[in-house]
Write a protein that holds these residues in place. Structure first.
Motif, short mmCIF file in Angstrom:
data_model
loop_
_atom_site.label_atom_id
_atom_site.label_comp_id
_atom_site.label_asym_id
_atom_site.label_seq_id
_atom_site.Cartn_x
_atom_site.Cartn_y
_atom_site.Cartn_z
N LEU A 23 0.74 -0.93 0.04
CA LEU A 23 0.08 -0.19 -0.02
C LEU A 23 0.81 1.03 -0.07
N HIS A 24 0.28 2.35 -0.72
CA HIS A 24 0.69 3.89 -0.53
C HIS A 24 -0.18 4.33 0.21
N ARG A 25 -0.04 4.07 1.74
CA ARG A 25 -1.07 4.63 2.72
C ARG A 25 -0.94 6.36 2.44
N LEU A 26 -2.21 6.81 2.93
CA LEU A 26 -2.14 8.29 2.92
C LEU A 26 -2.46 8.96 4.01
N SER A 27 -2.00 10.25 4.25
CA SER A 27 -2.40 11.00 5.63
C SER A 27 -3.68 11.49 5.27
N PRO A 28 -4.34 11.98 6.31
CA PRO A 28 -5.85 12.35 6.27
C PRO A 28 -6.06 13.51 4.94
N ALA A 29 -4.96 14.51 5.27
CA ALA A 29 -4.75 15.51 4.20
C ALA A 29 -4.74 15.12 2.55
N ALA A 31 -5.48 12.07 1.82
CA ALA A 31 -6.99 11.29 1.25
C ALA A 31 -7.75 11.99 0.85
N TYR A 32 -8.11 13.51 1.69
CA TYR A 32 -9.00 14.33 1.27
C TYR A 32 -8.90 14.75 -0.04
N ALA A 33 -7.56 15.14 -0.35
CA ALA A 33 -7.32 15.73 -1.93
C ALA A 33 -7.67 14.57 -2.64
N ARG A 34 -7.47 13.49 -2.60
CA ARG A 34 -7.75 12.37 -3.53
C ARG A 34 -9.17 12.12 -3.63
N TRP A 35 -9.93 12.39 -2.48
CA TRP A 35 -11.46 12.42 -2.52
C TRP A 35 -12.14 13.42 -3.25
N LEU A 36 -11.50 14.41 -3.02
CA LEU A 36 -11.83 15.80 -3.80
C LEU A 36 -11.69 15.44 -5.36
N GLY A 37 -10.57 14.82 -5.82
CA GLY A 37 -10.16 14.35 -7.17
C GLY A 37 -11.11 13.09 -7.87
N VAL A 89 -9.90 3.41 -4.31
CA VAL A 89 -10.79 3.20 -3.24
C VAL A 89 -9.96 3.75 -2.13
N ILE A 90 -10.26 4.46 -1.09
CA ILE A 90 -9.67 4.77 0.13
C ILE A 90 -10.19 4.24 1.30
N VAL A 91 -9.84 3.19 1.89
CA VAL A 91 -10.79 2.73 3.04
C VAL A 91 -10.28 3.45 4.31
N LEU A 92 -11.36 3.34 5.23
CA LEU A 92 -11.26 4.22 6.27
C LEU A 92 -11.84 3.33 7.36
N CYS A 93 -11.05 3.07 8.68
CA CYS A 93 -11.58 2.62 9.78
C CYS A 93 -11.40 3.36 10.87
N SER A 94 -11.34 3.21 12.16
CA SER A 94 -11.28 4.05 13.41
C SER A 94 -10.02 4.39 13.19
N GLU A 95 -8.98 3.45 13.46
CA GLU A 95 -7.51 3.93 13.70
C GLU A 95 -6.49 3.49 12.61
N GLY A 96 -6.85 2.85 11.47
CA GLY A 96 -6.05 2.49 10.33
C GLY A 96 -5.32 1.34 10.46
N TYR A 97 -5.91 0.36 11.28
CA TYR A 97 -5.35 -0.81 11.20
C TYR A 97 -6.26 -1.98 10.15
N ASP A 116 -5.43 3.15 2.35
CA ASP A 116 -6.22 3.42 3.40
C ASP A 116 -5.41 4.80 4.21
N VAL A 117 -6.22 5.23 5.15
CA VAL A 117 -5.69 6.58 5.87
C VAL A 117 -4.83 6.15 7.04
N ILE A 118 -3.78 6.81 7.18
CA ILE A 118 -2.78 6.59 8.33
C ILE A 118 -3.61 7.19 9.51
N GLY A 119 -3.84 6.35 10.57
CA GLY A 119 -4.59 7.10 11.61
C GLY A 119 -6.08 6.66 11.50
N GLY A 120 -6.77 6.38 10.59
CA GLY A 120 -8.09 6.28 10.51
C GLY A 120 -9.05 7.39 10.37
N PHE A 121 -10.14 7.17 10.90
CA PHE A 121 -11.26 8.35 10.96
C PHE A 121 -10.69 9.13 12.03
#
Length: 141
Positions: A23-29, A31-37, A89-97, A116-121
């Motif tokens: 995986l190339h995991r994403l920071s929340p920022a 992930a947000y930019a990719r979501w907007l894209g 697809v950017i998968v989001l859980c509570s903490e990123g595990y 997925d998102v490093i650190g999750g929701f």
């Protein structure tokens, strides 16, 4: 008493590290930019966790136990959003595990742009990104 592990057994830490290598995991920022894209943010947390912590408005809610069936591009139970193998697809859980394991599973289906998102929701919300709801009351209380 637990005896030694059987041949081939791995710890969850080993499995998680192994899956994250793909995986190339994403920071929340990021992930947000990719979501907007145009990427799909998919929240796999159970309903009780979403009620407690809050939600990302507009994210697809697909609980973990059916994720692969909903995104398999050739599966009969796929979602309309599962348009092919190139969907991001950017998968989001509570903490990123759990999300790392889920995104790696999507890779096995051929959806290699999944991550997925490093650190999750929790990290998403702490970064001040769009989120709604949440009671702050632990699920089951």
């Amino acid at each position: 008493m637990v005896s030694g592990p059987p041949p081939g057994a791995r710890s969850i830490e080993w499995i998680l590290a192994d899956r994250r290598r793909s995986l190339h995991r994403l920071s929340p920022a990021e992930a947000y930019a990719r979501w907007l894209g145009g990427a799909l943010v998919v929240d796999i947390r159970p309903a009780a966790q979403r009620a407690e912590e809050g939600e990302v408005p507009g994210a697809l809610v697909i609980e973990r136990n059916v994720l692969e069936w909903r995104f398999d591009p050739v599966g009969e139970a796929r979602l309309p959003e599962a348009t092919g193998y190139d969907v991001e697809v950017i998968v989001l859980c509570s903490e990123g595990y759990t999300s790392s394991l889920a995104a790696a599973s999507l890779h096995e289906l051929g959806l290699t742009r999944s991550t997925d998102v490093i650190g999750g929701f929790r990290a998403w919300r702490e970064a001040g990104l769009p989120a709604t709801g949440g009671t702050g009351t632990p699920a089951g209380s």
